[in-house]
Design a protein around this motif. Sequence first.
Motif, PDB file in Angstrom:
ATOM      1  N   SER A 141      35.387  40.152  43.692  1.00 15.67           N
ATOM      2  CA  SER A 141      35.289  41.363  44.238  1.00 15.67           C
ATOM      3  C   SER A 141      36.809  41.844  44.627  1.00 15.67           C
ATOM      4  O   SER A 141      36.960  43.188  44.758  1.00 15.67           O
ATOM      5  CB  SER A 141      34.181  41.610  45.102  1.00 15.67           C
ATOM      6  OG  SER A 141      34.725  40.674  46.495  1.00 15.67           O
ATOM      7  N   ALA A 142      37.711  40.910  44.882  1.00 10.82           N
ATOM      8  CA  ALA A 142      38.757  41.268  45.270  1.00 10.82           C
ATOM      9  C   ALA A 142      39.823  41.872  44.425  1.00 10.82           C
ATOM     10  O   ALA A 142      39.616  41.769  43.041  1.00 10.82           O
ATOM     11  CB  ALA A 142      39.533  40.141  46.141  1.00 10.82           C
ATOM     12  N   SER A 143      40.793  42.658  44.754  1.00  8.64           N
ATOM     13  CA  SER A 143      41.766  43.256  43.853  1.00  8.64           C
ATOM     14  C   SER A 143      43.023  43.145  44.790  1.00  8.64           C
ATOM     15  O   SER A 143      43.322  42.900  45.871  1.00  8.64           O
ATOM     16  CB  SER A 143      41.395  44.672  43.494  1.00  8.64           C
ATOM     17  OG  SER A 143      41.476  45.125  44.886  1.00  8.64           O
ATOM     18  N   GLY A 144      44.138  43.251  43.724  1.00 12.47           N
ATOM     19  CA  GLY A 144      45.470  43.246  44.600  1.00 12.47           C
ATOM     20  C   GLY A 144      46.550  43.487  43.378  1.00 12.47           C
ATOM     21  O   GLY A 144      46.162  43.513  42.449  1.00 12.47           O
ATOM     22  N   ASP A 145      47.848  43.428  43.999  1.00 10.41           N
ATOM     23  CA  ASP A 145      48.988  43.657  43.023  1.00 10.41           C
ATOM     24  C   ASP A 145      49.674  42.282  43.577  1.00 10.41           C
ATOM     25  O   ASP A 145      49.993  41.722  44.505  1.00 10.41           O
ATOM     26  CB  ASP A 145      49.798  44.837  43.561  1.00 10.41           C
ATOM     27  CG  ASP A 145      48.765  46.111  42.958  1.00 10.41           C
ATOM     28  OD1 ASP A 145      48.209  46.161  42.007  1.00 10.41           O
ATOM     29  OD2 ASP A 145      48.702  46.902  43.752  1.00 10.41           O
ATOM     30  N   VAL A 146      50.759  42.029  42.377  1.00  8.14           N
ATOM     31  CA  VAL A 146      51.806  41.136  42.460  1.00  8.14           C
ATOM     32  C   VAL A 146      53.109  41.691  41.865  1.00  8.14           C
ATOM     33  O   VAL A 146      52.941  41.941  40.884  1.00  8.14           O
ATOM     34  CB  VAL A 146      51.499  39.710  41.660  1.00  8.14           C
ATOM     35  CG1 VAL A 146      52.469  38.678  41.960  1.00  8.14           C
ATOM     36  CG2 VAL A 146      49.975  39.001  42.132  1.00  8.14           C
TER      37      VAL A 146
END
Length: 823
Positions: free
Chosen positions: A715-720
């Motif tokens: 369910s998590a999301s994010g950017d690198v």
Amino acid sequence: MLVVQASVDLTPRSEGLLSLPVILIVLLVLAIAGWWVVSRREAYPEYLPRFLVVLGLLAGNVLFFWRPLFTGAHIPMGGGDLSSFFFTLHAYSADRITSGELPLWNPHLHGGMPHLGNFQAAVLYPPNLIAYLIAQPFTYAAMELLAILHYLIASAGVYLLLRWLGAGRIGAVSGGLLFAYGGFFVAHLGHYSMISAAAWLPWLFWATGRLTDRPTWPGAALLAVLTFLMASGGHQQTLLFGLVGIGLWWVFLMASRAGFRIPGVGSEVVPVDNSAAFRSIWNRPGMFAVIRFGGGIGAGLLLAAPMIIPSLQLAQRSVRATLSIEQASEFSVQPVSLLQLILPTVYGSNPNDFWGVFSSGEIWGYMGVTALVVAVLGVVLRPSAPRIFFAILGLLAVVYAVGPAAPLHGWFYQFVPGFDLVRAPARAYIFMNLAVAILAGLAISDLSARLSTVSLNPAPLLARTNRILVVIIGATGLLILPFFYTQILGVNDPPNRPVITVDNLWMMLLYLTLLAAALWLIQRGLVRGAIVGLILISILVLDLFSATMPFNPTGQDLTAGYRDPEITAVLQDEWDENGPFRLDVRHEGLMPNFGMLDELHVARGVFDPMQPAAYTNLVNVLSGESSNPGYDALNIYYVVQPGDSETSPQGFDLIMESASGNQLWGREDPLPRAWFVSDATELDPELHLDVFQQGDLDPAETVLLDKVPVDVDGSASGDVEFVSYSPERIELSVDVDGAGYVVLSEGSYPGWSATADGDDLPLLQANSGIRAFPVDESVSEVAVSYQGRLELLSAFGSLVGFLLIVGAMVGPRFWRGRGRTDG
């Protein structure tokens, strides 16, 4: 971000490697040295012959390589590994070292791999380091000069060995020229690491002999230094061969000096009693001899430990980690190809232009048919123990080289450690070439002196040899040549092979006739002394150079495959703007490492036997399959292919076609080098490739792990994002709202670690061959760095080796001085 800049000069060379000012300076130095030697010949009479020896060895090098030295010709023909493989490795080393950095890691090829631990990169080899400091920026011309230099080193080593064996100067120079410009070295000109290691083999034989004659600790230190030079030269197989060869040589020398005799050998009918010889091994001098020899070899290997130990780790993870006996037997000398030992070009005019099912580049060992005859004379004229040793060594090398055609190679593969990791048995030809050079050099020395130190009269033997030569010449001219002429003249369009065979036979006849004439003159006493040596060396060198000198020079521009400034400029702009990516080169006209010299990364690159197997297997499964979702895991943004290609890479759009006729294709929305996923699947690592091959995985959503250390729910999301990128350290900015994994499309390898705000993160092997580490919302900055712990540990071994060498050099003087002081 990493600053992209050219680290090498790719300007095509149209002139010789030696510029006019360099030539004039060299000639001036030689003229001054010659004048000084001649003017002081009464006070220092030994200097003039030594100076002439130096001139002879230099002349041999210049006469053999005159085309690349004085014209725009390049070496080797076709480029081979020298241009496609070694040039890029050494250009990378030169760029890093001249910038004050030790290149532990190379991110440009095969998903990244150790560089110091890549044995063939030979980062610590002193001649390479000197070249990096002198040639700034590094050029292919520097690579060519490095290769040419080692032919001079090899010839000087054989000269010293022959002088130690008692040969005269002319005979020793002859042997040096035969070895350096004979079959093994010429055929392997493109294999730079092989010749840079092999060039020190005769030096090791010489130092071992010198140590047995004068058993001193400085002698052991010299052996250690030479062992280090061979080890750091960068070729495992040559190092393995060399250690076995000098080990046998040392055992032979020690047994000879101890008085060992073999029952049944010799003319005296007396009982053989070796008890005294056995006892001499266990006395104090015998034990010290063992310590000096073993310590010298060991200290040299320790000094090269930062290359050797990491390379052993890399070898275990490389595509060559295991070799079956069939793979180890590849590039054996088929018995039918032994014909090349007397007819050099019968199977092709160049090692890269072979005819038949075998590669002439690996199996070519021509030393000159006249050299073979003279080498036999070297044994028969004076059959001393060292000559018999080299004769047996050369014959055993040929038996080993034929691979599965004889049992010797299989026995070594099974029972001798290390031989199950190397292939190409034909490379044992180096010992055959060394044996021929040594024996021929000794024969020339004997004939020049007319065996004045012994009672044997060579005239009857020379007469019998000439009768044999006359029979061979007559049979060839009257029977063999007419047979092939019928094959040529009987058809309008003769096949190429009989024509080449006739050419070879005529040259063989020419040189055998010259040799027979020379031996007749010597037999009759019509020529004596140095004239004998000069006549014989001329015939042998003409024979050898006629076959080997045309093999490698080419007018082809060997660096053209690295140059396309228009495409390179586009790729560099992309790197500066959006960060690291990979390039897939699908172009036979371009080098596989195209772009690397401009600090770009390629997905595959030229084959390296040390390349990590895990990433290579992943690339092999996905490369070219851009329709497969798993293709994104490779971080390939661009494809380069020929402009006349009939197909286009699926999923890529044409960006440009350069003036060179090369096309650049790019993808609209590829995965970056690092990305975040919140779903992980635990799977047996042996099944990872099957999942990718079936196209059942989208790496943008899910990561495959051997073991899932952190539970995630998807369910998590994010950017690198990349903060900085350098070969041994990558800094990332992470912004996520839950638990997941950052996947880094860099080859997984021991020695890498990840830290977040000073805390260690588990760095995992993911998706079969790349890296991943767990993160959550508490993580903001991550550093992934290559610590090089194994290299650091190896440096302590190198320090120990250095201290042992220094101690062996200065210790005896210290103790002698202390003894005098105490007295």
